[in-house]
Design an enzyme around this catalytic site. Structure first.
Site, short mmCIF file in Angstrom:
data_model
loop_
_atom_site.label_atom_id
_atom_site.label_comp_id
_atom_site.label_asym_id
_atom_site.label_seq_id
_atom_site.Cartn_x
_atom_site.Cartn_y
_atom_site.Cartn_z
N ASN A 20 -14.03 1.72 -0.11
CA ASN A 20 -12.60 1.67 0.19
C ASN A 20 -11.81 1.09 -0.99
OD1 ASN A 20 -12.43 2.80 2.79
ND2 ASN A 20 -13.21 0.91 3.68
N GLU B 10 -6.00 -0.49 3.79
CA GLU B 10 -5.71 -1.86 3.38
C GLU B 10 -4.58 -1.96 2.35
OE1 GLU B 10 -10.32 -1.64 3.48
OE2 GLU B 10 -8.61 -0.30 3.20
N ASP C 162 33.55 5.43 6.07
CA ASP C 162 34.95 5.06 6.12
C ASP C 162 35.69 6.01 5.18
OD1 ASP C 162 37.28 3.57 6.65
OD2 ASP C 162 36.95 2.33 4.88
N ASN D 129 -14.68 9.44 8.27
CA ASN D 129 -15.87 8.72 7.80
C ASN D 129 -16.45 7.84 8.90
OD1 ASN D 129 -15.74 9.83 5.26
ND2 ASN D 129 -14.66 8.09 4.35
#
Length: 882
Positions: free
Chosen positions: A704, A302, A344, A679
């Site tokens: 989480n 997330e 260049d 998991n």
């Protein structure tokens, strides 16, 4: 008003025809157009405005920015969090903190994308601001200043020194006209232009001697010309239209999108399986559905947008301290990914400043007498001093020549295209009068009868002329522009000087000029090569000058490929030639862009470094556009990165910074997705055999959250030196391989934790196996199980971040940074004490028995050992870890 005639301009036709035959629809004469003819021309050929195409409505731009595969994933997760944390939660447990975090990430990600999506329009607006000028136009026999936008095809325009060319023009009258086309072509030196008709076809339009182009400017002299193309029909307008085309996605953007799709595919596979298995096993499909959605949350990193943005901002801040502006944050990663740098020459590798490299006598030896005479010629001429005159004066000042004799100008004969030379007559305080002439070497030989060797004049025989031309050719082959210097003592009676006096002169030496490389160019190119970056020079300048500069910066012994040759190659031949060669000369802006696109289609991540209008489109087509301190505004606007310092070593530092940033991004993505996948795979296995959910949805979300907050420290981690030695590209397939290798590795110990918790720890704590317990005891059994797996998951997931951050042995041969070590350990500590707190109890967690910690220690040690073994074989098979 849109141009009705939109065919490509036939420059050959305009270069070869008399004024009266230029346009079939307009009758031209020396008095210019009248009002009626102006309106007719505008109706037929259009206005002198750069049309930027249809602008996408802001609403559509915003929608595209906020609705992407990854932001869609985040939005779904936000909805899930809202359902689980608010709608379905008990009133006292309702919490919108997680929802706010997820939608904040959506807003941040979308806003950054939106800002970058309008950059092409900003670049076009910068072009538009460049040409807000007036021009001296002849209408109905009278010259008048009018806005550039009102100029039409057929207008007669008068130009003088300092003017910008307002449209593409055909010259009618010239006087000592020098034009700078550097911004369009990259050529270092001003170009002489004349009215001579050019019948032969010339490959590059800017090479026609009697045509001028919008975007160039007058260095010296004056002219009159007729406008032959306006607005988007001009070469300048062609560049503008290219800039507004939608850019191809960079390797970084493609990588983000592909990674998002990979995660979506995994979610699409795992979530239905978890829902179906738990629905049948537990008897409640509603509970299984919510749990399945939580699994989807667990499978997705997330915090990816925040981690990516933090990495990029940190890299940009670090580079800003070294004099580098990062206009596009994504460019940091692209900087590290490039394996080909196209550059260049003029103003990029070189200083874009003409210097006097040598002042030689006719023997080819440095001679201050030659410089002194050149100085008197340049200093006392009254016309606009061109770049060569400035270089001569600066060189004289640097050498502090003895000019103690008081010189006084007597007369001068100005430069013109016929003679290609100029003369000044001076007298000193002793009464000695000299005519000093400098100009093109062929013209100087034509007016000289003698050649000076060691201060003595000898007849200039044909043999001597051949020797002189051979020396000049050697200098030309070194990329030097050479002019000759001659003098004559006591020429004519004062005030009676004329072109006729430019005869029987004494050739005394040569002046050789060069646009030198920047001091750090060679060192920077060598550093890039050592870092695995292939350098290709793409310039509009000629072969001799380019070869000389390339030789000085270490790019010698290379074949030079011209733009004309590229035009005759098939697509397959073009691809092969571009891959095998490194120096390309006499290129148009479109050819530069094409080379960049071919390299990208061949699988390269391409950077383009330039400073002129002719580089803007190629910079936009590259994965990363890099501009330099001396660039024109439009080049800076098109660039992703601007080097404010002339030290090109910033390039190498930027590349290493980009690779470091990329390494930390991939470190988070790979370790997080693999451990999350492990998991969730463990959850799938456990759901099949356990009589209850292995973890509650809210517990998964909070697990989480703790882990992701710990991962905020990843951008401050160190990267092993070996990782920085080669370009790094975003390969989504490697993420999938990493997940498959290391995900199941963590699942092994998740499953052992299940077995230990279910058959040993929980029965010992509650007083019996699950099926022998009453409902109250079963709730306690489940709470201890959840707490045990929660803590083990957090420990393993966090510590494996340290194990997989390096190919070396973790904690012994390679340690994480202090910040990362401190924050990750703090995350582990919080998660460990959580089951012992009232907040943990609200999450459904309870205090763990003492026996648990012994088994946890054994599990974590065994896990880290196995990960190190698997890592060894993974690196051996795929060559790299991250």
């Amino acid at each position: 008003m849109e141009n009705k005639k939109s065919n490509k301009v036939d420059y050959k036709h305009f270069a070869a025809q008399d004024m009266t035959a230029l346009f079939p629809d307009i009758t031209l004469d020396s008095n210019g157009l009248d009002n009626q003819m102006v309106e007719a021309s505008r109706k037929i050929y259009g206005e002198n405005r750069i049309a930027y195409g249809k602008q996408t409505p802001f609403f559509i731009e915003a929608l595209k920015a906020y609705i992407t595969p990854f932001t869609l994933v985040l939005i779904v997760l936000g909805v899930i969090s809202f359902i689980t944390d608010y709608l379905l939660a008990a009133p006292k447990d309702r919490d919108l903190f997680g929802v706010m975090i997820i939608f904040t990430m959506v807003i941040v990600s979308g806003t950054v994308t939106l800002i970058q999506s309008v950059r092409s329009n900003q670049a076009a607006e910068k072009l538009k601001s460049l040409v807000k000028i007036t021009a001296n136009v002849k209408r109905s026999g009278i010259y008048q200043e009018i806005p550039m936008e009102e100029i039409v095809c057929g207008d007669v325009v008068k130009l003088s020194a300092g003017d910008m060319i307002p449209a593409d023009m055909r010259l009618l009258v010239t006087k000592d006209l020098f034009i700078s086309q550097a911004a369009l072509t990259g050529e270092s030196y001003p170009i002489e232009k004349s009215t001579a008709l050019e019948i032969a076809e010339i490959g590059v339009a800017t090479d026609y001697p009697n045509l001028l182009f919008m975007g160039s400017n007058v260095i010296s002299g004056s002219s009159e010309g007729v406008v032959i193309a306006v607005g988007n029909q001009t070469l300048f307008g062609d560049v503008a239209s290219d800039l507004t085309q939608k850019s191809e996605q960079t390797s970084f953007e493609l990588g983000i999108n592909k990674t998002s799709m990979l995660l979506i595919k995994f979610m699409a596979l795992m979530t239905p399986l978890v829902i179906v298995i738990n629905g049948f096993a537990k008897g409640s499909f509603m509970e299984a559905f919510l749990f399945g959605l939580s699994v989807a949350v667990g499978l997705t990193p997330e915090m990816l947008p925040m981690i990516v943005t933090t990495n990029l901002v940190k890299g940009a801040t670090k580079m800003s301290r070294k004099g580098t502006i990062i206009k596009n944050l994504n460019a940091i990663q692209n900087f590290g990914a490039i394996d080909v740098l196209c550059t260049d020459k003029t103003g990029t590798l070189t200083q874009d400043k003409i210097i006097l490299e040598y002042h030689l006598d006719c023997n080819g030896v440095e001679d201050s007498r030659v410089l002194r005479h050149a100085y008197l010629n340049s200093y006392y001429q009254t016309g606009l001093k061109n770049l060569l005159d400035v270089a001569i004066i600066e060189a004289t000042n640097e050498e502090k020549l003895d000019l103690s004799n008081n010189y006084r100008k007597v007369d001068e004969i100005p430069f013109d295209f016929e003679r290609r030379r100029m003369s000044v007559v001076v007298t000193d305080d002793t009464g000695k009068t000299q005519m000093i002439t400098k100009g093109a070497i062929e013209e100087m030989l034509a007016i000289s009868s003698y050649v000076d060797y060691h201060g003595q004049a000898f007849p200039l025989t044909e043999a001597e002329k051949i020797k002189v031309l051979a020396k000049v050719e050697d200098l030309n082959n070194d990329g030097l522009r050479v002019i000759g210097v001659a003098q004559k003592t006591n020429p004519s009676v004062v005030d009676e000087f004329s072109i006729a006096d430019e005869a029987e002169m004494v050739l005394i030496g040569y002046l050789a000029f060069l646009d030198p490389p920047k001091e750090t160019t060679k060192q920077a190119l060598e550093a890039l090569k050592q870092s695995g970056v292939d350098v290709k020079v793409l310039t509009g300048d000629n072969e001799l000058v380019t070869r000389s500069v390339c030789r000085q910066v270490g790019l010698s012994n290379e074949a030079l490929i011209t733009g004309e040759r590229l035009e005759h190659l098939s697509d397959s031949e073009l691809s092969e030639v571009i891959e095998q060669n490194h120096i390309f000369v006499k290129l148009t802006p479109k050819q530069k862009s094409k080379i960049v696109r071919v390299l990208r289609s061949n699988g390269h991540s391409v950077g383009f470094m330039g400073d002129g209008i002719n580089d803007a489109a190629a910079m936009k087509d590259a994965d990363i556009g890099i501009s330099v301190d001396t660039a024109v505004d439009i080049a800076k606007e098109s660039a992703d990165i601007i080097l404010l310092q002339k030290d090109l070593m910033v390039l190498e530092k930027g590349i290493l910074s980009g690779r470091e940033t990329f390494g930390n991004i991939m470190k988070y993505i790979k370790t997080t997705t693999s451990s999350n996948f492990g998991n969730m795979f463990s959850v799938l296995v456990a759901s099949t055999f356990l009589p209850f959910l292995p973890m509650l949805p809210l517990q998964i979300l909070f697990l989480n959250l703790i882990y992701d907050i710990s991962c905020i420290s990843v951008p401050w981690d160190k990267i092993d030196r070996k990782y920085l030695e080669a370009p790094k590209r975003w390969e989504t397939s490697s993420i999938g391989k990493f997940m498959i290798w290391f995900g199941p590795t963590s699942s092994i110990f998740d499953i052992t934790t299940y077995l230990i918790m279910y058959f040993i720890i929980c029965p010992a704590a509650v007083g019996g196996s699950f099926h022998t317990l009453n409902s109250t005891q079963r709730l306690a059994f489940i709470a201890i199980f959840h707490a045990g797996w929660f803590v083990e998951s957090l420990w393993s997931q966090t510590l494996v971040l340290h194990a997989l951050r390096t190919e070396k042995l973790p904690f012994i041969k390679s340690n994480a940074s202090f910040i990362m070590t401190t924050i990750t350990l703090l995350g582990i500590l919080i998660g460990t004490i959580l089951p012992f707190t009232a907040f943990g109890e609200n999450l459904g967690l309870v205090a763990l028995p003492h026996s648990y910690w012994f088994f946890l220690a054994l599990t974590i040690i065994a896990y880290l050992i196995l990960v190190s073994i698997v890592k060894h074989f993974y690196v051996k098979k795929y060559g790299a870890l991250l």
